[in-house]
Structure formats: structure tokens, C-alpha cells
Design a protein around this motif. Structure first.
Motif, short mmCIF file in Angstrom:
data_model
loop_
_atom_site.label_atom_id
_atom_site.label_comp_id
_atom_site.label_asym_id
_atom_site.label_seq_id
_atom_site.Cartn_x
_atom_site.Cartn_y
_atom_site.Cartn_z
N ASN A 211 5.44 -13.46 -12.49
CA ASN A 211 4.26 -13.89 -11.73
C ASN A 211 2.93 -13.46 -12.34
O ASN A 211 1.89 -13.63 -11.71
N THR A 212 2.95 -12.91 -13.54
CA THR A 212 1.74 -12.33 -14.13
C THR A 212 1.54 -12.84 -15.55
O THR A 212 2.49 -12.96 -16.32
N ARG A 214 -1.33 -12.38 -19.02
CA ARG A 214 -2.35 -11.52 -19.61
C ARG A 214 -3.13 -12.31 -20.66
O ARG A 214 -2.56 -13.14 -21.37
N THR A 243 -5.23 -9.16 -16.55
CA THR A 243 -4.07 -9.83 -15.97
C THR A 243 -4.45 -10.59 -14.71
O THR A 243 -5.30 -10.14 -13.93
N SER A 245 -2.27 -11.78 -11.54
CA SER A 245 -0.94 -11.61 -10.92
C SER A 245 -0.91 -12.36 -9.60
O SER A 245 -1.78 -12.15 -8.74
N PHE A 252 -4.43 -15.14 -6.88
CA PHE A 252 -4.01 -14.15 -7.87
C PHE A 252 -4.91 -12.92 -7.80
O PHE A 252 -6.12 -13.02 -7.54
N TYR A 260 -2.71 -2.20 -15.13
CA TYR A 260 -1.48 -2.92 -14.77
C TYR A 260 -0.29 -2.34 -15.52
O TYR A 260 0.74 -2.05 -14.93
N LYS A 264 3.20 -0.37 -14.22
CA LYS A 264 4.51 -0.95 -14.47
C LYS A 264 5.34 -0.08 -15.41
O LYS A 264 6.56 -0.02 -15.31
#
Length: 311
Positions: A211-212, A214, A243, A245, A252, A260, A264
Motif C-alpha cells: 500500500n506504499t 516512495r 512516501t 501510504s 494516503f 517510514y 518498518k
């Protein structure tokens, strides 16, 4: 006299017809040495796009038979892994690259068989497999190297016996876009904008997960050749990566890549201070177009970029 000429002509035509019938059509026989090869191997690296997701993604490699005629029998082709091909390619072509190609770990790969059968009258056959993409990193170059180990008939094309398959991970929003935007200074009241300038640039949106995506801020160079060293490239990515997302079906969230990726990958050792300071923003997506604005701080000045990226 005319009758004699006519009879002679008919005799010659008959002889020619008989000669033509006895003559074999050269195209009825194989015109080349029949060889088995891996499709795409002539490029050394062949790219296969697969989507990020929780479920394994389907992929395949293909083997084919060359020649002027289709095969008149089934041909069984057995493949084998050839990890040495990845090392050899990196040594020859990737010494100055930000990252080399790396073998896809077996834990991410489901390849139940290394055999394929090219059926009678067919040109190629596929060897299917599945890839678990959920934990793969967007900045790694994952590859599977295979070679033809044996064939049941004909011969192996020795010029291109191996294939390195690069797995390019995508999602529904990644790809090539055109950025058209306005950059302005933002006054202390957060309303007044001044000194607008236009931004227009091609942007590559890289899939980070399902869903992301960059991309590089403004019109910053987005490939290694735009920087003087690998370190300069990675510094720019951390400093200017942004990003988008997905939060809802159309909306988004906007973050700096540094923040980000740290959330993660908490063990990455990323310093938030090196990333772009994004203060606020909104983003939506429809029909292949991101419509967005975001404020960021550069030194003591607040700026706003507002515009669109069209796929």
C-alpha cells in the motif's frame, strides 16, 4: 509451324511440371540446428514483475525450442540452480552499483519442480513457482539464477544456457509518473503563500509494500548516476525520499522515507534528523493520479508543494 511450336511449348511445360513435382520443398526440412534455450537469457538479466502481498505471488521462467519447424515430439527440459551466475554478473557489471544482485533466499521461494515439457507442436513451456513477497525490501535486487541441466532431445544452446531472473516488486500505485506542481513559501499564518515556482519532472514511484510507494522530493536525481558516489545516493534517498501510504480507499498519508523506514525496519539505524522534515499534508488517488500537497521545513523556512503526479 504454329502447331509445332504449340506442341513443343506444351511438352516443355509438362516436363517442368513433372520436375517441380519431383523437387523437394527445402522448407519442409529443418533449416537450423534445433536447440533448447531459456527465454530472455540473451539479456543476461530478465526482469519479472511480481506484486507485494500477504499471499505468495505467481511467477515463472520459460524454456523454448528454436528452429524453422515445430517439434514433432515432446521434449523434457530439466533446469538447475546456478547461483555462480549471479556472482559472476555482479563481478563484471555491478561493482559500482548501490546494491548488487542477491540470490533470493529459499525461504521466500516455492519451486516444486525444475522440469518442463515442450509439447509436440509447441514452441515453449513454463516452469512455474511462487514468491513470498511480504518481507522483501524495496531496495534489494533479488534474483533467481537457473540453467538448463539436460534435455530429452535436441541440444542445449550453449551460447545462453543460463538466465538470471530479477524479481521487481510492484503494487497498484508504483510505476512511472509525471509531476506537475507549484512550490511556494508559507508565511507564519500558514495561509499566505509567496514566491511560487513551477516543478515539472518525471518521477518513479517505487513499491515499498502493498500500500506504499516512495519517490524523490521535487526534481531531485532519482538514480545512482545522478550522484557522485553510492554514499551520496543513499544520503539523498534518506534526505529526500517521501512516501505515500494508503490510509483509506482513496486517501494516503505522507511521510519522509527516513521516518517510514525506521518504523518498518527499527534495526536499520536510521537517524530521523537526516530525513526531510514534513510538517503537514494531504494526498488522494484516483484514476492513476495522485493529487497532493505537503509542507516541509528547510532551515527556518516552511515551504509547500501542491500539485499532481499522473501515471
Amino acid at each position: 509451324m504454329k502447331n509445332k511450336r504449340l506442341i513443343a511449348g506444351l511438352l516443355l511445360a509438362s516436363l517442368f511440371a513433372l520436375y517441380s513435382c519431383d523437387r523437394e520443398n527445402p522448407m519442409s526440412r529443418e533449416q537450423y540446428i534445433k536447440q533448447i534455450y531459456m527465454v530472455g537469457a540473451y539479456n543476461n538479466i530478465s526482469t519479472f514483475e511480481i506484486p507485494y502481498g500477504n499471499a505468495p505471488a505467481d511467477a515463472y521462467v520459460s524454456v523454448a525450442v528454436g528452429g524453422s519447424l515445430l517439434p514433432e515430439k515432446d521434449v523434457t527440459v530439466t533446469l538447475a540452480h546456478n547461483d555462480a551466475a549471479i556472482t559472476a554478473y555482479n563481478d563484471k557489471y555491478m561493482r559500482d552499483a548501490p546494491v548488487p544482485y542477491r540470490k533470493l533466499d529459499a525461504s521466500f521461494l516455492d519451486m516444486p519442480s525444475l522440469n518442463a515439457t515442450i509439447k509436440t507442436g509447441d514452441v515453449f513451456a513454463r516452469v512455474p513457482f511462487k514468491v513470498h513477497t511480504g518481507d522483501l525490501h524495496c531496495d534489494s535486487l533479488y534474483a533467481i539464477a537457473l540453467k538448463i541441466e539436460s534435455v530429452s532431445d535436441f541440444e542445449i544452446n550453449q551460447a545462453t544456457p543460463s538466465l538470471i531472473l530479477n524479481l521487481k516488486i510492484i503494487n497498484g500505485y508504483s510505476g512511472n509518473y509525471q509531476l506537475e506542481a507549484i512550490k511556494s513559501k508559507v508565511a507564519s499564518d500558514l495561509i499566505t503563500l509567496s514566491e511560487p515556482t513551477t516543478l515539472s519532472a518525471a518521477r518513479t514511484l517505487t513499491a515499498v509494500d502493498g500500500n506504499t510507494v516512495r519517490f524523490f522530493h521535487e526534481a531531485k536525481a532519482q538514480i545512482r548516476s545522478g550522484y557522485e558516489s553510492n554514499d551520496a545516493y543513499w544520503t539523498a534517498l534518506m534526505g529526500y525520499g517521501i512516501t505515500f501510504s494508503r490510509d483509506t480507499e482513496t486517501d494516503f498519508n505522507i511521510q519522509s522515507w527516513g521516518k517510514y523506514s525506521k518504523s518498518k525496519y527499527p534495526d536499520a539505524g536510521i537517524d530521523d534528523a537526516t530525513s526531510l522534515s514534513i510538517l503537514d499534508g494531504e494526498c488522494s488517488y484516483a484514476d492513476g493520479i495522485f493529487t497532493f500537497w505537503y509542507d516541509y521545513r528547510e532551515g527556518s523556512q516552511r515551504y509547500r508543494i501542491e500539485g499532481k503526479m499522473s501515471k
